[in-house]
Design an enzyme around this catalytic site. Structure first.
Site, PDB file in Angstrom:
ATOM      1  N   LYS A   1       0.879  -1.016  -0.058  1.00  0.00           N
ATOM      2  CA  LYS A   1      -0.187   0.038   0.131  1.00  0.00           C
ATOM      3  C   LYS A   1       0.899   1.152   0.213  1.00  0.00           C
ATOM      4  O   LYS A   1       0.496   2.103  -0.918  1.00  0.00           O
ATOM      5  CB  LYS A   1      -0.819   0.023   1.193  1.00  0.00           C
ATOM      6  CG  LYS A   1      -1.661   1.192   1.516  1.00  0.00           C
ATOM      7  CD  LYS A   1      -2.452   1.307   2.881  1.00  0.00           C
ATOM      8  CE  LYS A   1      -3.073   2.871   3.199  1.00  0.00           C
ATOM      9  NZ  LYS A   1      -2.202   3.371   3.729  1.00  0.00           N
ATOM     10  N   ASN A   2       1.862   1.309   0.774  1.00  0.00           N
ATOM     11  CA  ASN A   2       2.497   2.632   1.134  1.00  0.00           C
ATOM     12  C   ASN A   2       3.649   3.108  -0.125  1.00  0.00           C
ATOM     13  O   ASN A   2       3.887   3.922  -0.471  1.00  0.00           O
ATOM     14  CB  ASN A   2       3.553   2.636   2.399  1.00  0.00           C
ATOM     15  CG  ASN A   2       2.523   2.452   3.464  1.00  0.00           C
ATOM     16  OD1 ASN A   2       1.431   3.262   3.741  1.00  0.00           O
ATOM     17  ND2 ASN A   2       3.112   2.161   4.706  1.00  0.00           N
TER      18      ASN A   2
ATOM     19  N   ARG B   1      -4.679  10.561   2.571  1.00  0.00           N
ATOM     20  CA  ARG B   1      -3.526  11.045   3.159  1.00  0.00           C
ATOM     21  C   ARG B   1      -2.479  11.191   1.960  1.00  0.00           C
ATOM     22  O   ARG B   1      -1.632  12.027   1.923  1.00  0.00           O
ATOM     23  CB  ARG B   1      -2.938  10.095   4.309  1.00  0.00           C
ATOM     24  CG  ARG B   1      -1.431  10.555   4.925  1.00  0.00           C
ATOM     25  CD  ARG B   1      -1.704  11.630   5.545  1.00  0.00           C
ATOM     26  NE  ARG B   1      -0.350  12.177   6.218  1.00  0.00           N
ATOM     27  CZ  ARG B   1      -0.179  13.547   6.866  1.00  0.00           C
ATOM     28  NH1 ARG B   1      -1.270  14.033   7.215  1.00  0.00           N
ATOM     29  NH2 ARG B   1       1.013  13.835   7.148  1.00  0.00           N
TER      30      ARG B   1
ATOM     31  N   ASP C   1      -5.642   8.085   8.560  1.00  0.00           N
ATOM     32  CA  ASP C   1      -5.939   7.653  10.080  1.00  0.00           C
ATOM     33  C   ASP C   1      -6.123   8.450  11.095  1.00  0.00           C
ATOM     34  O   ASP C   1      -5.195   9.708  10.878  1.00  0.00           O
ATOM     35  CB  ASP C   1      -4.996   6.628  10.433  1.00  0.00           C
ATOM     36  CG  ASP C   1      -5.014   5.318   9.531  1.00  0.00           C
ATOM     37  OD1 ASP C   1      -6.146   4.964   9.320  1.00  0.00           O
ATOM     38  OD2 ASP C   1      -3.918   4.741   9.235  1.00  0.00           O
TER      39      ASP C   1
ATOM     40  N   ASP D   1       3.867   0.936  11.974  1.00  0.00           N
ATOM     41  CA  ASP D   1       2.680   0.269  11.256  1.00  0.00           C
ATOM     42  C   ASP D   1       2.292  -1.080  11.913  1.00  0.00           C
ATOM     43  O   ASP D   1       1.331  -1.711  11.922  1.00  0.00           O
ATOM     44  CB  ASP D   1       2.516   0.259  10.026  1.00  0.00           C
ATOM     45  CG  ASP D   1       2.400   1.710   9.286  1.00  0.00           C
ATOM     46  OD1 ASP D   1       1.964   2.452   9.916  1.00  0.00           O
ATOM     47  OD2 ASP D   1       2.470   1.682   8.302  1.00  0.00           O
TER      48      ASP D   1
ATOM     49  N   MET E   1       6.075   7.649  17.475  1.00  0.00           N
ATOM     50  CA  MET E   1       5.801   8.772  16.295  1.00  0.00           C
ATOM     51  C   MET E   1       4.373   9.214  16.331  1.00  0.00           C
ATOM     52  O   MET E   1       4.179  10.345  16.067  1.00  0.00           O
ATOM     53  CB  MET E   1       5.923   7.730  14.998  1.00  0.00           C
ATOM     54  CG  MET E   1       7.365   7.592  14.720  1.00  0.00           C
ATOM     55  SD  MET E   1       7.766   6.999  12.924  1.00  0.00           S
ATOM     56  CE  MET E   1       9.411   6.365  12.847  1.00  0.00           C
TER      57      MET E   1
END
Length: 436
Positions: free
Chosen positions: A22-23, A97, A121, A320, A342
């Site tokens: 996904k990223n 995002r 998110d 994540d 984070m």
């Protein structure tokens, strides 16, 4: 609002292949805006966030064609710049995002890039400063409409510069790199993110004609070029999904094989799960998790002190997967401190695990101590709501290990990051049903 109905407490068995990352997809798809030529991308995951970005590109005028499952072609030879200033774009861009990463390529190629404050998110503050400070360093003029929360950067021609990033932001680095490849002269980015997905972006851009050196390190040197050409690109498997399946196997005492994981790009992920006592076997490019019928035991540090698992920029442990680690620890032997550095809201889902019977002490917004049950008492089934992608999957894993029937609401959050997760879980024996 969709709901998952889950009958937990059953062992699973078989093999599962991770989706495309996904990223990585969010970066790679934005990069197609850098050239008018045809770009072919393979292994694109069929998930909500990626599909939203593809829809956004179509509205920008990019010609998109689906060739087969996971394979698309993109051609940005007739980009509609007027869409960037439309009310429709201001609405579309807020829902994702990853939309922030269209700014760099649009600025580099067309002299302007706009974006509404993007969504995503609800895991705490996620600053955009790195993105825009980097683009300003390249010569862009920045403006911000506070009432509409609308950002803009403009420049006739970007010029290379040296910059030391305040934070090693992955999306920030990606945005700056995509702008710098078409800038005049040399750009040096120090404290650059160096995640495998950022490396994939740089390798793709180099195939398109960019001149990027230092790929894989925290210092990137980019010599700008006039134009970029088309290319073919295949995305890596999703390392977050791979970690999710490792955790699922351990929590359900299941024997699972995760296939085609691109092991060399997983970094310390297998090592961290092994610290929880989980057996992670490498078989070629597959991961095999045997059934942990006797449970798994958390290691301690060499001096005997309690193990701490925390997140850090690559090659540190990805934030994540901390939610997955936390859930898996609830049934381990021993205790562990989870330190989420984070994002200050990412651990707030632990109240649901506590209600299920987990022994967790939330020390503050960033730290939680987990005392494992060693499977001597199971988690209780209950009704929950998914707050974000990663917490949602963590609750799903908890529900699959719990005795009884659980429901998880707001599963659209899970669908944002996991492709057909209920179908794929049923294929390995999970009892999960999607209710609309």
């Amino acid at each position: 609002m969709g709901t998952f109905k889950i009958e937990g407490g059953h062992q699973l068995k078989g093999s599962i292949q991770p989706q495309g990352a996904k990223n990585e997809a969010l970066q790679i798809l934005c990069a197609v805006l850098l050239t008018p030529d045809l770009v072919t991308i393979n292994n694109i995951p069929d998930i909500v966030d990626v599909n939203k970005l593809i829809s956004l590109l179509k509205k920008l005028g990019v010609k998109v064609e689906k060739i087969s499952k996971g394979t698309y072609t993109f051609q940005a030879d007739e980009v509609n710049l007027k869409y960037l200033e439309s009310d429709e774009f201001k609405e579309d861009g807020r829902g994702l995002r990853g939309s922030i990463m269209i700014v760099g390529p649009m600025l580099a190629r067309f002299g302007k890039g706009y974006i509404p404050k993007p969504g995503g998110d609800k895991i705490g503050r996620r600053r955009l400063d790195t993105h825009f400070e980097g683009l300003i360093n390249l010569g862009a003029k920045f403006r911000y409409n506070k009432e509409e929360q609308f950002y803009g950067v403009e420049a006739d021609r970007l010029k290379g510069a040296y910059m030391l990033l305040e934070e090693a932001s992955v999306t920030g680095t990606a945005n700056i790199v995509m702008a710098a490849v078409l800038a005049e002269g040399r750009t040096t980015i120090y404290n650059a993110a160096c995640e495998p997905y950022l490396q994939q972006l740089c390798k793709m851009l180099n195939r398109m004609g960019a001149q990027i050196s230092g790929v894989g390190s925290n210092m990137l040197v980019i010599d700008g070029v006039e134009t970029l050409s088309g290319t073919h690109h295949t995305m890596l498997p999703d390392m977050i999904e791979i970690g999710s399946w490792i955790g699922l196997a351990a929590m359900t005492k299941s024997e699972l094989t995760i296939t085609n994981v691109s092991w060399d790009d997983l970094g310390i992920i297998p090592t961290v799960f092994r610290k929880l006592g989980i057996t992670v076997e490498r078989r070629g490019d597959d991961i095999h998790i045997p059934a942990h019928t006797d449970g798994y035991e958390i290691q301690s540090f060499i001096d005997g002190s309690i193990l701490t698992i925390s997140d850090a920029p690559w090659p540190g442990f990805t934030p994540d997967l901390l939610s997955i680690i936390l859930v898996v620890a609830t049934q381990a032997r021993g205790s562990v401190l989870i330190h989420q550095k984070m994002f200050e809201s990412r651990l707030f889902f632990v109240d649901k695990l506590i209600d299920m019977g987990a022994k967790i002490i939330l020390c503050d917004p960033h730290r939680a101590t987990v005392i494992g049950h060693d499977f001597k008492s199971t988690l209780k089934a209950m009704t929950m709501t998914s707050p974000d992608i990663r917490a949602g999957v963590s609750l799903l894993i908890a529900a699959l290990s719990a005795k009884g029937t659980s429901t998880i609401q707001n599963i659209e959050q899970i669908d944002r990051g996991y492709e057909n997760i209920d179908e794929r879980l049923r294929a390995i024996g999970a009892r999960i049903e999607r209710l609309e």
